[in-house]
Design an enzyme around this catalytic site. Sequence first.
Site, PDB file in Angstrom:
ATOM      1  N   HIS A  70       0.829  -1.204   0.000  1.00 23.64           N
ATOM      2  CA  HIS A  70       0.000   0.000   0.000  1.00 23.64           C
ATOM      3  C   HIS A  70       0.867   1.259   0.000  1.00 23.64           C
ATOM      4  O   HIS A  70       0.548   2.254  -0.669  1.00 23.64           O
ATOM      5  CB  HIS A  70      -0.926  -0.027   1.214  1.00 23.64           C
ATOM      6  CG  HIS A  70      -1.740   1.209   1.371  1.00 23.64           C
ATOM      7  ND1 HIS A  70      -1.468   2.169   2.319  1.00 23.64           N
ATOM      8  CD2 HIS A  70      -2.820   1.666   0.686  1.00 23.64           C
ATOM      9  CE1 HIS A  70      -2.344   3.145   2.225  1.00 23.64           C
ATOM     10  NE2 HIS A  70      -3.168   2.870   1.240  1.00 23.64           N
ATOM     11  N   GLU A  73       1.994   1.862  -3.432  1.00 28.21           N
ATOM     12  CA  GLU A  73       0.896   2.401  -4.249  1.00 28.21           C
ATOM     13  C   GLU A  73       0.866   3.924  -4.161  1.00 28.21           C
ATOM     14  O   GLU A  73       0.680   4.621  -5.166  1.00 28.21           O
ATOM     15  CB  GLU A  73      -0.430   1.817  -3.792  1.00 28.21           C
ATOM     16  CG  GLU A  73      -1.649   2.406  -4.486  1.00 28.21           C
ATOM     17  CD  GLU A  73      -2.870   2.494  -3.579  1.00 28.21           C
ATOM     18  OE1 GLU A  73      -3.514   3.562  -3.547  1.00 28.21           O
ATOM     19  OE2 GLU A  73      -3.171   1.489  -2.904  1.00 28.21           O
ATOM     20  N   HIS A  74       1.051   4.459  -2.961  1.00 28.73           N
ATOM     21  CA  HIS A  74       1.076   5.918  -2.778  1.00 28.73           C
ATOM     22  C   HIS A  74       2.282   6.545  -3.480  1.00 28.73           C
ATOM     23  O   HIS A  74       2.156   7.555  -4.176  1.00 28.73           O
ATOM     24  CB  HIS A  74       1.141   6.250  -1.286  1.00 28.73           C
ATOM     25  CG  HIS A  74      -0.183   6.216  -0.599  1.00 28.73           C
ATOM     26  ND1 HIS A  74      -0.744   7.333  -0.012  1.00 28.73           N
ATOM     27  CD2 HIS A  74      -1.057   5.216  -0.392  1.00 28.73           C
ATOM     28  CE1 HIS A  74      -1.915   7.009   0.528  1.00 28.73           C
ATOM     29  NE2 HIS A  74      -2.117   5.723   0.320  1.00 28.73           N
ATOM     30  N   GLU A 150      -3.934   7.948   7.313  1.00 25.44           N
ATOM     31  CA  GLU A 150      -4.930   7.004   6.805  1.00 25.44           C
ATOM     32  C   GLU A 150      -5.200   5.904   7.835  1.00 25.44           C
ATOM     33  O   GLU A 150      -6.338   5.479   8.028  1.00 25.44           O
ATOM     34  CB  GLU A 150      -4.436   6.394   5.490  1.00 25.44           C
ATOM     35  CG  GLU A 150      -5.499   5.622   4.737  1.00 25.44           C
ATOM     36  CD  GLU A 150      -5.047   5.190   3.355  1.00 25.44           C
ATOM     37  OE1 GLU A 150      -5.786   4.416   2.707  1.00 25.44           O
ATOM     38  OE2 GLU A 150      -3.961   5.618   2.910  1.00 25.44           O
TER      39      GLU A 150
END
Length: 442
Positions: A70, A73-74, A150
């Site tokens: 993840h 991904e950022h 997040e």
Amino acid sequence: MTQSARAQEPGTTVTLHPGDDGSGAVRRTVLPGGLRIITEAIPSTRSASFGIWAGVGSRDETPEDAGASHYLEHVLFKGTRRRSALEISAALDAVGGDLNAFTAKEYTCYYARVLDADLPIAVDVVSDMVAASLNRPEDVEAERNVILEEIHMRDDDPGDLIHDEFSTALFGDVPIGRPILGTVDSINALSRDRIHAYYRRHYVPSRLVVAAAGNVDHDAVVRLVTTAFAELPGVEGDLPAEPRIGGPAVPTAPTVRVVDKDTEQAHIVLGTAGLCRTDDRRFALGVLNAALGGGMSSRLFQEVREKRGLAYSVYSYTAQYADTGLFGVYAGCQPGKADEVLSICRDEVARVAETSLTEEELERGKGQLRGGMVLGLEDSGSRMSRIGKSELVYESLLPVDEVLAKIDAVTLDDVREVGRDVLTRPGALTVIGPFGDRDFTL
């Protein structure tokens, strides 16, 4: 059934489904390096959706890499040797397109949706991001704070947090049981060098699938992708795909996980290990799930909300992975009503496991499953997702009509069999609310 990409010679193109007068035609090309390109032509639309699917997700992470899929991904949105982060977003904004990504347990997807005439822009930008990310130290540090926020946002939303807690309770401390986001400690521990090494290890041609759907021409997409990847240094060569680490730890005894939190609502998930994505019984389980907790006419909705007014939200759901799955029932209610809601949910699950569905529920469940599938494929984005995900995680792409036929073929005996198997397995209960150390075991 369509042939697997493993049986296709590199550098060749095959037609998986001819479609009807060109509409719905699905074709696949495997490039010499192992990169797969699959398209579905929908000439009646004016849009095109383009995605790159990477066969890596949180399930592929060691404890030291937790959250890396993840995190990466950022970072891939932050810049390449050709574009800054602003130029990446501006290129799609300038044509009114959408650009986004998501990370799951077993894959990551980067995608864009544009007007059909602007497909070359989408191909160029998304390919550039995926194959030529710089992963600069300053970008990694900037996104670290974003990801920590997040995680905090997830922790502040018990309706979201409960599902991560349930996976941990069900599967234990193995990769598939850990949260996709990672933890505060694991994110703080990830260095730029470790993230970049993770990127170089997993983002290789053999683990990537390119998918496009809409008003697209397969040969044109192949040319665009070939050109884009030929000039990019990020996926040079082809490395063998790494095996998944750490299989699922399915509980052999019921597991209870209570998170004491000062919330206005109690959040409950009760469930078991389900079916893997290639299990033929998944269609029967889907029908069972629809009838039990898939809509306003479902047993859970009627018993918990309509008849007793005990909860606003109550539903059941399934998820399938490579070698396992899960089945869960969720309910959100006042903390003082948790025992009653939990008792009703347990009773309804046990009743379905023991006596199956009625004929009326069977037909309603099948209709809901059919309609949900077909209506969910009304735009190019959903079509792209279907073919891209299928190519990445399934041996073959089932035609829509074949899937509908498999749903129609489900019988009461099929539902009874799968219910008695899945719903009687040792499972897990997760509760979030102001309960202190209260014992929910019984």
